[in-house]
Scaffold this active site. Structure first.
Site, short mmCIF file in Angstrom:
data_model
loop_
_atom_site.label_atom_id
_atom_site.label_comp_id
_atom_site.label_asym_id
_atom_site.label_seq_id
_atom_site.Cartn_x
_atom_site.Cartn_y
_atom_site.Cartn_z
N PRO A 1 1.76 -3.32 3.73
CA PRO A 1 0.96 -3.26 4.95
C PRO A 1 -0.43 -3.86 4.85
O PRO A 1 -1.12 -3.69 3.85
CB PRO A 1 0.87 -1.75 5.24
CG PRO A 1 1.24 -1.08 3.98
CD PRO A 1 2.17 -2.01 3.26
N ASN A 2 -0.79 -4.57 5.89
CA ASN A 2 -2.11 -5.17 6.12
C ASN A 2 -2.38 -6.41 5.27
O ASN A 2 -3.39 -7.09 5.49
CB ASN A 2 -3.25 -4.14 5.92
CG ASN A 2 -3.17 -3.03 6.93
OD1 ASN A 2 -3.01 -3.30 8.13
ND2 ASN A 2 -3.22 -1.80 6.49
N ARG B 1 -10.20 -10.59 7.28
CA ARG B 1 -11.19 -9.49 7.29
C ARG B 1 -11.40 -9.02 5.85
O ARG B 1 -10.63 -9.34 4.97
CB ARG B 1 -10.68 -8.31 8.11
CG ARG B 1 -10.26 -8.78 9.45
CD ARG B 1 -10.34 -7.78 10.53
NE ARG B 1 -9.69 -8.39 11.68
CZ ARG B 1 -8.58 -7.95 12.26
NH1 ARG B 1 -8.02 -6.84 11.84
NH2 ARG B 1 -8.03 -8.59 13.26
N TYR C 1 -11.20 -8.78 -0.63
CA TYR C 1 -9.89 -9.40 -0.89
C TYR C 1 -9.93 -10.93 -0.95
O TYR C 1 -8.91 -11.56 -1.20
CB TYR C 1 -8.88 -8.93 0.17
CG TYR C 1 -8.66 -7.44 0.17
CD1 TYR C 1 -8.01 -6.83 -0.90
CD2 TYR C 1 -9.10 -6.64 1.22
CE1 TYR C 1 -7.81 -5.46 -0.92
CE2 TYR C 1 -8.90 -5.27 1.21
CZ TYR C 1 -8.25 -4.68 0.15
OH TYR C 1 -8.06 -3.33 0.13
N ASN D 1 3.29 -5.98 -4.27
CA ASN D 1 2.01 -5.41 -3.89
C ASN D 1 2.32 -4.56 -2.66
O ASN D 1 2.43 -5.07 -1.54
CB ASN D 1 0.98 -6.49 -3.55
CG ASN D 1 -0.37 -5.88 -3.21
OD1 ASN D 1 -0.48 -4.66 -3.06
ND2 ASN D 1 -1.40 -6.72 -3.10
N ALA E 1 -1.17 -0.02 0.68
CA ALA E 1 -1.46 1.42 0.72
C ALA E 1 -0.23 2.27 0.42
O ALA E 1 -0.36 3.42 -0.03
CB ALA E 1 -2.05 1.78 2.08
N GLU F 1 4.11 -4.45 -10.78
CA GLU F 1 3.24 -3.90 -9.73
C GLU F 1 1.97 -4.74 -9.71
O GLU F 1 1.33 -4.94 -10.75
CB GLU F 1 2.90 -2.44 -10.05
CG GLU F 1 1.91 -1.85 -9.05
CD GLU F 1 1.51 -0.41 -9.37
OE1 GLU F 1 2.07 0.19 -10.31
OE2 GLU F 1 0.61 0.10 -8.67
N HIS G 1 -1.81 -5.74 -7.71
CA HIS G 1 -2.87 -5.46 -6.74
C HIS G 1 -3.96 -6.51 -6.87
O HIS G 1 -4.30 -6.91 -8.00
CB HIS G 1 -3.49 -4.07 -6.95
CG HIS G 1 -2.48 -2.99 -6.81
ND1 HIS G 1 -2.00 -2.59 -5.59
CD2 HIS G 1 -1.81 -2.27 -7.74
CE1 HIS G 1 -1.09 -1.65 -5.76
NE2 HIS G 1 -0.95 -1.43 -7.06
N ARG H 1 -11.90 1.91 -7.55
CA ARG H 1 -12.10 2.14 -6.11
C ARG H 1 -11.99 3.64 -5.82
O ARG H 1 -12.10 4.46 -6.72
CB ARG H 1 -11.08 1.30 -5.33
CG ARG H 1 -11.25 -0.20 -5.57
CD ARG H 1 -10.36 -1.03 -4.69
NE ARG H 1 -10.67 -0.82 -3.28
CZ ARG H 1 -9.91 -1.31 -2.28
NH1 ARG H 1 -8.84 -2.03 -2.54
NH2 ARG H 1 -10.24 -1.08 -1.03
O1 CA2 Z 1 -5.73 -4.39 -4.11
C1 CA2 Z 1 -4.65 -4.46 -3.53
O2 CA2 Z 1 -3.92 -5.44 -3.58
C2 CA2 Z 1 -4.19 -3.28 -2.65
O3 CA2 Z 1 -2.78 -3.14 -2.82
C3 CA2 Z 1 -4.54 -3.66 -1.24
C4 CA2 Z 1 -4.24 -2.56 -0.22
C5 CA2 Z 1 -4.85 -1.24 -0.68
O4 CA2 Z 1 -4.46 -0.22 0.22
C6 CA2 Z 1 -4.45 -0.88 -2.08
O5 CA2 Z 1 -5.09 0.32 -2.44
C7 CA2 Z 1 -4.83 -1.96 -3.05
C8 CA2 Z 1 -4.81 -2.90 1.14
C9 CA2 Z 1 -4.44 -4.22 1.67
C10 CA2 Z 1 -5.24 -4.44 2.91
O6 CA2 Z 1 -5.54 -5.79 3.01
C11 CA2 Z 1 -6.44 -6.16 3.95
C12 CA2 Z 1 -6.73 -7.50 3.99
C13 CA2 Z 1 -7.65 -7.96 4.90
C14 CA2 Z 1 -8.27 -7.09 5.77
C15 CA2 Z 1 -7.98 -5.75 5.73
C16 CA2 Z 1 -7.04 -5.29 4.81
#
Ligand code: CA2
Length: 148
Positions: free
Chosen positions: A10-11, A18, A23, A74, A77, A98, A100, A107
């Site tokens: 997700p996301n 964003r 990221y 990946n 969340a 896995e 990230h 974090r």
């Molecule tokens: O660090 C990572 O790759 C995560 O898997 C990213 C997830 C986060 O919930 C994990 O704890 C760590 C979140 C991805 C959200 O990505 C976004 C990208 C752009 C704007 C907002 C969110």
């Protein structure tokens, strides 16, 4: 030929749009194109899948049992919450990496727990979006040594 799938949760479809400070600027399309290029150069049959929906990720993990011999995930969340993804990965009999983008251990505390780590062959986090290529390289090496 190694058949590897990269799953994004997700996301991650919002990458590069964003939260760039966290990221990076690179979009998911850019990452996928870099991975496709690496796959061609390294004789890998690569599949890519992103979903914001937990059940769709579970279905892809189930299909990977027959279609692929390595899985990179990946789970976003869902890493920290999804028993369904954990259970699907547990049934899988192929190596799992896995992945990230960020270092989840520096974090918020709720990101320190992963329901995937115990099932993974290896874990890669904190190397930014370059981690995708690092994970592909690691999977390629692992599969080569495993098949020896
Ligand atoms: O660090 C990572 O790759 C995560 O898997 C990213 C997830 C986060 O919930 C994990 O704890 C760590 C979140 C991805 C959200 O990505 C976004 C990208 C752009 C704007 C907002 C969110």
């Amino acid at each position: 030929m190694n058949k590897i799938i990269i799953l994004n949760g997700p996301n991650l479809n919002l990458l590069g749009e964003r939260e760039k400070e966290k990221y990076g600027n690179i979009t998911l399309k850019d990452i996928e194109n870099n991975c496709k290029k690496f796959a061609i150069e390294n004789n890998i049959d690569l599949s890519l899948f992103q979903s914001n929906i937990e059940g769709e990720l579970v279905e892809e993990i189930q299909k990977a049992r027959i279609k692929h011999n390595g899985l990179i995930i990946n789970a976003g969340a869902y890493t920290h919450t999804s028993v369904a993804i954990h259970d699907a990965l547990k049934i899988l009999e192929i190596p799992i990496i896995e992945l990230h983008i960020t270092n989840i251990y520096n974090r918020e505390e709720f990101r320190h727990k992963s329901l995937i780590s115990k099932l993974a062959t290896g874990i890669l986090c904190g190397f930014g979006t370059n981690g995708y290529i690092m994970a592909l390289q690691a999977m390629k090496n692992y599969l080569k040594n495993e098949n020896r």
